[in-house]
Design a protein around this motif. Structure first.
Motif, PDB file in Angstrom:
ATOM      1  N   VAL A   1      -4.036   0.304   5.082  1.00  0.00           N
ATOM      2  CA  VAL A   1      -4.894   0.761   3.977  1.00  0.00           C
ATOM      3  C   VAL A   1      -5.416   2.162   4.255  1.00  0.00           C
ATOM      4  O   VAL A   1      -5.583   2.973   3.337  1.00  0.00           O
ATOM      5  CB  VAL A   1      -6.075  -0.209   3.792  1.00  0.00           C
ATOM      6  CG1 VAL A   1      -7.032   0.308   2.746  1.00  0.00           C
ATOM      7  CG2 VAL A   1      -5.553  -1.574   3.381  1.00  0.00           C
TER       8      VAL A   1
ATOM      9  N   HIS B   1      -7.724  -0.738  -0.442  1.00  0.00           N
ATOM     10  CA  HIS B   1      -6.463  -0.598  -1.169  1.00  0.00           C
ATOM     11  C   HIS B   1      -6.650   0.182  -2.461  1.00  0.00           C
ATOM     12  O   HIS B   1      -5.857   1.071  -2.795  1.00  0.00           O
ATOM     13  CB  HIS B   1      -5.889  -1.980  -1.466  1.00  0.00           C
ATOM     14  CG  HIS B   1      -4.669  -1.952  -2.334  1.00  0.00           C
ATOM     15  ND1 HIS B   1      -4.442  -2.882  -3.312  1.00  0.00           N
ATOM     16  CD2 HIS B   1      -3.629  -1.092  -2.382  1.00  0.00           C
ATOM     17  CE1 HIS B   1      -3.305  -2.604  -3.914  1.00  0.00           C
ATOM     18  NE2 HIS B   1      -2.795  -1.525  -3.370  1.00  0.00           N
TER      19      HIS B   1
ATOM     20  N   PHE C   1       0.846  -1.177   0.000  1.00  0.00           N
ATOM     21  CA  PHE C   1       0.000   0.000   0.000  1.00  0.00           C
ATOM     22  C   PHE C   1       0.884   1.231   0.000  1.00  0.00           C
ATOM     23  O   PHE C   1       1.893   1.302   0.675  1.00  0.00           O
ATOM     24  CB  PHE C   1      -0.924   0.010   1.219  1.00  0.00           C
ATOM     25  CG  PHE C   1      -1.755  -1.225   1.315  1.00  0.00           C
ATOM     26  CD1 PHE C   1      -2.717  -1.483   0.364  1.00  0.00           C
ATOM     27  CD2 PHE C   1      -1.563  -2.132   2.332  1.00  0.00           C
ATOM     28  CE1 PHE C   1      -3.494  -2.618   0.438  1.00  0.00           C
ATOM     29  CE2 PHE C   1      -2.329  -3.275   2.405  1.00  0.00           C
ATOM     30  CZ  PHE C   1      -3.295  -3.515   1.461  1.00  0.00           C
TER      31      PHE C   1
ATOM     32  N   ASN D   1      -7.216   3.797  -1.655  1.00  0.00           N
ATOM     33  CA  ASN D   1      -5.932   4.369  -1.277  1.00  0.00           C
ATOM     34  C   ASN D   1      -5.125   4.720  -2.520  1.00  0.00           C
ATOM     35  O   ASN D   1      -4.581   5.823  -2.650  1.00  0.00           O
ATOM     36  CB  ASN D   1      -5.169   3.374  -0.396  1.00  0.00           C
ATOM     37  CG  ASN D   1      -3.878   3.940   0.159  1.00  0.00           C
ATOM     38  OD1 ASN D   1      -3.041   4.450  -0.563  1.00  0.00           O
ATOM     39  ND2 ASN D   1      -3.719   3.821   1.472  1.00  0.00           N
ATOM     40  N   SER D   2      -5.079   3.790  -3.466  1.00  0.00           N
ATOM     41  CA  SER D   2      -4.318   4.009  -4.697  1.00  0.00           C
ATOM     42  C   SER D   2      -4.872   5.172  -5.507  1.00  0.00           C
ATOM     43  O   SER D   2      -4.119   5.998  -6.036  1.00  0.00           O
ATOM     44  CB  SER D   2      -4.336   2.722  -5.529  1.00  0.00           C
ATOM     45  OG  SER D   2      -3.671   2.898  -6.762  1.00  0.00           O
TER      46      SER D   2
ATOM     47  N   ASN E   1       3.566  -1.749  -5.553  1.00  0.00           N
ATOM     48  CA  ASN E   1       2.299  -2.480  -5.647  1.00  0.00           C
ATOM     49  C   ASN E   1       2.559  -3.963  -5.849  1.00  0.00           C
ATOM     50  O   ASN E   1       1.956  -4.609  -6.681  1.00  0.00           O
ATOM     51  CB  ASN E   1       1.466  -1.928  -6.811  1.00  0.00           C
ATOM     52  CG  ASN E   1       0.040  -2.442  -6.780  1.00  0.00           C
ATOM     53  OD1 ASN E   1      -0.482  -2.763  -5.739  1.00  0.00           O
ATOM     54  ND2 ASN E   1      -0.572  -2.527  -7.933  1.00  0.00           N
TER      55      ASN E   1
END
Length: 383
Positions: A380, A275, A24, A278-279, A91
């Motif tokens: 996360v 996740h 993450f 978050n990305s 990642n």
């Protein structure tokens, strides 16, 4: 794979990556490295590269020999291959580790027909370890398959057309090889329900990628009106179904009751959605600007921004930005979204899914494995 980098280079990178894993995108990579390192000690061995055993097989090594032809091109298969060893975007694959952790956190089943506890190694059944490797192989196969170039967008700067066509063929064949190995291992588990779960996860992946590809055209992206609920449903298919159903399958292999299976599924589901959120948020909280290649009309902050301002206002903002800038106004749109409510709402939604993942594993007894799962879920929400 080895032929792309050389055996010594590959081994060196593997050792380096085990120390520098960062699934993450968190503000504190060193803390995340410790989370992963501690988790891998709990399950008994480094899991971050469990798919490399297949990737370094003689069959794929022969493929890698031919793929070297693509080194001087921009074919994404090259970056995909390198990404299996070291991913600069932080990642790397962690699905297998999560499957092993949740297997250990749940412990042995009390069911009469459960596998023998003495067969467990570091608190995990051999079948669960095989499942973790199968999960990684399936994910690897889809990563390779997604590295296929749309030749309609091909330009001479990408590389010779013949090489790009050849790279597409190699991506299809290599991905098929990995998927075939995963399916063989799946059949050897001798559990019909697990086969059904993982097979359905493969179907979900295909459906999720179809949704993504169906909305990659510029004009379609602008005019689509996608509510955040639909966004989450589609994101689950392409990013969460495999992990969620693998966690559930791990419980089934140990013959745990349906409640444990459901909670394991929920952990994998909410962890994956958190996740992805978050990305998506990183482009707005860590970058100072963006361009056409990095601005994603289908990211969560943009979807939420559109819901706040309304569809007509959003289209108006797009048209104004395009009329003022030669680059189609992507930087201007990025500033508009960043200054709106979409980013904060995406962060709140990320926290929500992280908390739901934490709630799902409260039923498991306190242990190092459960603590590791809690640390991953907390990471996360670290924005």
């Amino acid at each position: 794979m080895t032929l792309l980098f050389g055996r010594k280079t590959c081994d060196r990178l593997i050792g380096r990556c085990v120390r520098r894993l960062n699934l993450f995108s968190t503000p504190s990579p060193s803390n995340w490295t410790k989370v992963v390192s501690d988790a891998e000690k709990i399950v008994g061995y480094p899991t971050s590269f469990m798919s490399l055993r297949c990737l370094l097989s003689d069959e794929l090594s022969n493929v890698a020999l031919h793929v070297r032809k693509l080194v001087d091109t921009r074919h994404p298969l090259i970056n995909t291959a390198r990404g299996f060893v070291f991913d600069n975007k932080n990642n790397l694959q962690m699905r297998g580790l999560v499957v092993l952790l949740i297997s250990k956190a749940a412990g042995p089943s009390l069911a009469a027909d459960a596998p023998l506890e003495q067969d467990m190694v570091s608190g995990i059944y051999p079948s669960q370890r095989n499942l973790a490797e199968i999960t990684e192989l399936i994910h690897s196969a889809f990563l390779v398959h997604r590295g296929i170039v749309n030749l309609k967008d091909w330009t001479t700067s990408d590389g010779p057309l013949n090489d790009m066509q050849f790279g597409n063929k190699m991506a299809v064949l290599s991905g098929d090889f990995l998927l075939a190995n995963a399916c063989t291992g799946l059949a050897q588990l001798n559990n019909t329900k697990v086969v059904e779960l993982i097979s359905s996860a493969i179907g979900d992946l295909v459906q999720g990628i179809y949704y993504e590809n169906n909305r990659t055209g510029e004009e379609i992206n602008i005019t689509d009106d996608v509510p955040i609920g639909s966004w989450q449903d589609h994101t689950f298919l392409s990013h969460g179904a495999l992990l969620a159903k693998s966690c559930q399958a791990a419980m089934e292999l140990a013959h745990h009751e349906m409640r444990s299976q459901t909670l394991a599924f929920q952990y994998g589901k909410h962890l994956s959605l958190g996740h992805k959120l978050n990305s998506d948020v990183q482009a707005f909280v860590k970058e100072n600007t963006c361009d056409r290649t990095s601005f994603n009309f289908n990211s969560a902050p943009v979807i939420l921004h559109q819901q706040f301002v309304g569809r007509e206002q959003w289209i108006c903002e797009i048209n104004k930005a395009r009329s003022r800038h030669h680059d189609a106004g992507y930087s201007e749109l990025w500033r508009i979204v960043k200054s709106g409510k979409g980013v904060d709402s995406a962060i709140d939604l990320c926290h929500y899914h992280g908390n739901k993942a934490l709630e799902a594993i409260k039923c498991f007894p306190p242990s190092e494995a459960r603590s590791a799962l809690e640390n991953i879920a907390t990471a996360v929400t670290n924005l």
